[in-house]
Design an enzyme around this catalytic site. Structure first.
Site, PDB file in Angstrom:
ATOM      1  N   TYR A   1       0.838  -1.208   0.000  1.00 17.50           N
ATOM      2  CA  TYR A   1       0.000   0.000   0.000  1.00 17.50           C
ATOM      3  C   TYR A   1       0.864   1.245   0.000  1.00 17.50           C
ATOM      4  CZ  TYR A   1      -4.159  -2.763   0.646  1.00 17.50           C
ATOM      5  OH  TYR A   1      -5.189  -3.651   0.454  1.00 17.50           O
ATOM      6  N   PHE A   2       0.325   2.277  -0.632  1.00 18.84           N
ATOM      7  CA  PHE A   2       1.030   3.542  -0.780  1.00 18.84           C
ATOM      8  C   PHE A   2       0.163   4.673  -0.234  1.00 18.84           C
ATOM      9  CE2 PHE A   2       2.785   0.679  -3.833  1.00 18.84           C
ATOM     10  CZ  PHE A   2       4.124   0.992  -3.902  1.00 18.84           C
TER      11      PHE A   2
END
Length: 181
Positions: free
Chosen positions: A39-40
């Site tokens: 995830y970013f």
């Protein structure tokens, strides 16, 4: 596309017992996947506050990049989801592009997922590293009412006990680990 799903933290039966029951009833298994979700977040907008997500998913040697919009609806979890497949040779450049535009890696979620199909619904049996056993029921092009009706019937029919949650695996892991990303 709007993804509609219900997620349940499983108390009983175990995933192994549920898988055996599905197989005994000849429910077809469509895939077994080891997934790693990276995830970013975005330095110009906090995705936690906007209830969005950017995810790079690795499934074996395949990759997908997904945008998830804010949650909507009143039952389960419904949200816009846009996914593209990416060649594994493109991953280094995709990561550079993401970094250059202000996206940075925040957390990794790992799980073993077994997917079964009943009519228009995918039943995912998930073993999530650090969280335990979950069931996700996702409808393919269904309304909230159809998802609710099918889910209630499935849970009752398979004698499933657990806690329904609208919280993503990422959010659950962040809460468990006391992180605020």
């Amino acid at each position: 596309m709007i993804e509609r799903e219900i997620k349940m933290k499983l108390k009983s039966p175990s995933l192994n017992d549920l898988e055996r029951e599905l197989q005994q009833r000849s429910v077809p298994i469509i895939s077994t996947e080891e997934q790693e979700d990276i995830y970013f977040n975005y330095k110009y907008r906090n995705f936690k506050q906007s209830d969005e997500a950017i995810r790079l998913r690795k499934i074996g040697n395949k990759y997908e990049l997904t945008y998830k919009g804010p949650k909507q609806g009143s039952f389960g979890k419904s949200r816009e989801e846009i996914t593209i497949s990416i060649s594994n040779t493109d991953i280094p450049n995709i990561r550079i592009i993401m970094e250059r535009i202000g996206l940075y890696e925040t957390f990794i979620v790992k799980k073993l997922r077994k997917n079964f199909k009943i009519e228009k619904f995918i039943i995912s049996l998930d073993r999530v590293e650090g969280l335990g056993e979950f069931i996700e029921i996702e409808g393919d092009n269904v309304t909230e009412d159809e998802l609710k009706s099918f889910s209630e019937h499935f849970i009752r029919d398979f004698h499933i006990e657990g806690e329904v949650t609208n919280t993503s695996y990422l959010e659950l892991l962040l809460m468990k680990n006391g992180k605020d990303e």
